[in-house]
Design a protein around this motif. Sequence first.
Motif, mmCIF file in Angstrom:
data_model
loop_
_atom_site.group_PDB
_atom_site.id
_atom_site.type_symbol
_atom_site.label_atom_id
_atom_site.label_comp_id
_atom_site.label_asym_id
_atom_site.label_seq_id
_atom_site.Cartn_x
_atom_site.Cartn_y
_atom_site.Cartn_z
ATOM 1 N N HIS A 124 10.874 -33.829 2.008
ATOM 2 C CA HIS A 124 12.180 -34.382 1.644
ATOM 3 C C HIS A 124 13.279 -33.340 1.832
ATOM 4 O O HIS A 124 14.354 -33.640 2.381
ATOM 5 C CB HIS A 124 12.145 -34.860 0.190
ATOM 6 N N LEU A 125 13.008 -32.105 1.398
ATOM 7 C CA LEU A 125 13.988 -31.026 1.567
ATOM 8 C C LEU A 125 14.195 -30.690 3.039
ATOM 9 O O LEU A 125 15.330 -30.490 3.490
ATOM 10 C CB LEU A 125 13.516 -29.769 0.822
ATOM 11 N N LEU A 126 13.112 -30.638 3.800
ATOM 12 C CA LEU A 126 13.223 -30.297 5.216
ATOM 13 C C LEU A 126 14.097 -31.310 5.956
ATOM 14 O O LEU A 126 14.943 -30.936 6.788
ATOM 15 C CB LEU A 126 11.828 -30.250 5.857
ATOM 16 N N LYS A 127 13.898 -32.581 5.677
ATOM 17 C CA LYS A 127 14.712 -33.614 6.326
ATOM 18 C C LYS A 127 16.175 -33.504 5.907
ATOM 19 O O LYS A 127 17.090 -33.729 6.709
ATOM 20 C CB LYS A 127 14.159 -34.995 5.984
ATOM 21 N N GLU A 128 16.373 -33.144 4.647
ATOM 22 C CA GLU A 128 17.749 -32.951 4.153
ATOM 23 C C GLU A 128 18.404 -31.770 4.866
ATOM 24 O O GLU A 128 19.551 -31.852 5.296
ATOM 25 C CB GLU A 128 17.710 -32.717 2.638
ATOM 26 N N TRP A 129 17.654 -30.667 4.999
ATOM 27 C CA TRP A 129 18.199 -29.472 5.657
ATOM 28 C C TRP A 129 18.482 -29.718 7.143
ATOM 29 O O TRP A 129 19.447 -29.203 7.692
ATOM 30 C CB TRP A 129 17.217 -28.312 5.510
ATOM 31 N N LYS A 130 17.609 -30.488 7.777
ATOM 32 C CA LYS A 130 17.775 -30.752 9.216
ATOM 33 C C LYS A 130 19.105 -31.444 9.507
ATOM 34 O O LYS A 130 19.737 -31.192 10.542
ATOM 35 C CB LYS A 130 16.615 -31.606 9.718
ATOM 36 N N TYR A 133 22.350 -28.973 7.587
ATOM 37 C CA TYR A 133 22.659 -27.662 8.163
ATOM 38 C C TYR A 133 22.584 -27.645 9.693
ATOM 39 O O TYR A 133 22.536 -26.576 10.309
ATOM 40 C CB TYR A 133 21.717 -26.604 7.584
ATOM 41 N N ALA A 134 22.575 -28.814 10.290
ATOM 42 C CA ALA A 134 22.566 -28.870 11.762
ATOM 43 C C ALA A 134 23.851 -28.249 12.307
ATOM 44 O O ALA A 134 24.940 -28.460 11.750
ATOM 45 C CB ALA A 134 22.443 -30.322 12.209
ATOM 46 N N PRO A 135 23.774 -27.464 13.377
ATOM 47 C CA PRO A 135 24.979 -26.836 13.942
ATOM 48 C C PRO A 135 25.970 -27.891 14.433
ATOM 49 O O PRO A 135 25.585 -28.925 14.974
ATOM 50 C CB PRO A 135 24.422 -25.996 15.099
ATOM 51 N N LYS A 136 27.219 -27.619 14.211
ATOM 52 C CA LYS A 136 28.267 -28.572 14.598
ATOM 53 C C LYS A 136 28.708 -28.378 16.057
ATOM 54 O O LYS A 136 29.389 -29.236 16.619
ATOM 55 C CB LYS A 136 29.485 -28.402 13.680
ATOM 56 N N SER A 137 28.324 -27.269 16.620
ATOM 57 C CA SER A 137 28.696 -27.015 18.015
ATOM 58 C C SER A 137 27.607 -26.173 18.683
ATOM 59 O O SER A 137 26.737 -25.618 18.010
ATOM 60 C CB SER A 137 30.042 -26.288 18.098
ATOM 61 N N MET A 138 27.664 -26.071 20.002
ATOM 62 C CA MET A 138 26.676 -25.308 20.767
ATOM 63 C C MET A 138 26.745 -23.821 20.440
ATOM 64 O O MET A 138 25.749 -23.104 20.532
ATOM 65 C CB MET A 138 26.888 -25.527 22.260
ATOM 66 N N LEU A 145 18.028 -22.503 7.018
ATOM 67 C CA LEU A 145 17.355 -23.696 6.497
ATOM 68 C C LEU A 145 17.170 -24.757 7.585
ATOM 69 O O LEU A 145 16.191 -25.507 7.570
ATOM 70 C CB LEU A 145 18.146 -24.288 5.328
ATOM 71 N N PHE A 146 18.083 -24.800 8.534
ATOM 72 C CA PHE A 146 17.932 -25.710 9.672
ATOM 73 C C PHE A 146 16.735 -25.274 10.520
ATOM 74 O O PHE A 146 15.928 -26.095 10.962
ATOM 75 C CB PHE A 146 19.214 -25.716 10.510
ATOM 76 N N CYS A 147 16.610 -23.966 10.726
ATOM 77 C CA CYS A 147 15.474 -23.426 11.484
ATOM 78 C C CYS A 147 14.157 -23.695 10.765
ATOM 79 O O CYS A 147 13.159 -24.071 11.402
ATOM 80 C CB CYS A 147 15.649 -21.921 11.688
ATOM 81 N N GLU A 148 14.174 -23.521 9.442
ATOM 82 C CA GLU A 148 12.959 -23.779 8.662
ATOM 83 C C GLU A 148 12.549 -25.247 8.786
ATOM 84 O O GLU A 148 11.371 -25.565 8.903
ATOM 85 C CB GLU A 148 13.192 -23.423 7.192
#
Length: 202
Positions: A124-130, A133-138, A145-148
Amino acid sequence: MDVFRVVKDNVTARQMAEYYGIKIGRNGMACCPFHDDKHPSMKLDKRYYCFGCGEKGDAIDFVGKYFGMTSKDAAMKIADDFGLEYKSEKYKPPQKPIKPKKTLEQEFREAQDYCFKSLSDYLHLLKEWKIKYAPKSMDEEWHPLFCEALNNIDQTEYLLDTLLNGDVRNRAFLVQNQRRKVRSIHERIREFNNHREKCEWD
């Protein structure tokens, strides 16, 4: 002679109360231990009576209520403490019930439930972090946490699927061999939640 008669013939309520640490004045009055008594309201002699709460009885009644015992256990305790002989076994404090030992099946089920809950909470936490915390730009640097999340979602889903749909052998193998990993995941979740609560309070 039975224990009740021995105690009634040899021990008064006052003697018994003094033996167990109740302070009694010269007039036979004491603070009642059965209610919040600020001033002595219990009269003790052969029997006892509280003018405040109405409690009354003999030495056996007092000990039974004072120690939370049955009348028989109270009588046996008094007889034993005062060295009185009677035709019965000596008083023995009630033993705590022995907690039944868990079966291997119960231990396995508890370990499996622990694994499932820890992995479910982590997924549940991993899906939330994905998402969060996903990058907004390239060019934006990836959040840890996005990497985790990227590194662990697939494996966590696989382990959960094994617990849900695998046969007993596979589930037992997972529980046994992933114990250390699941424990570290449990600590990771607790650490993250504590950090989040601290941030919310701040």
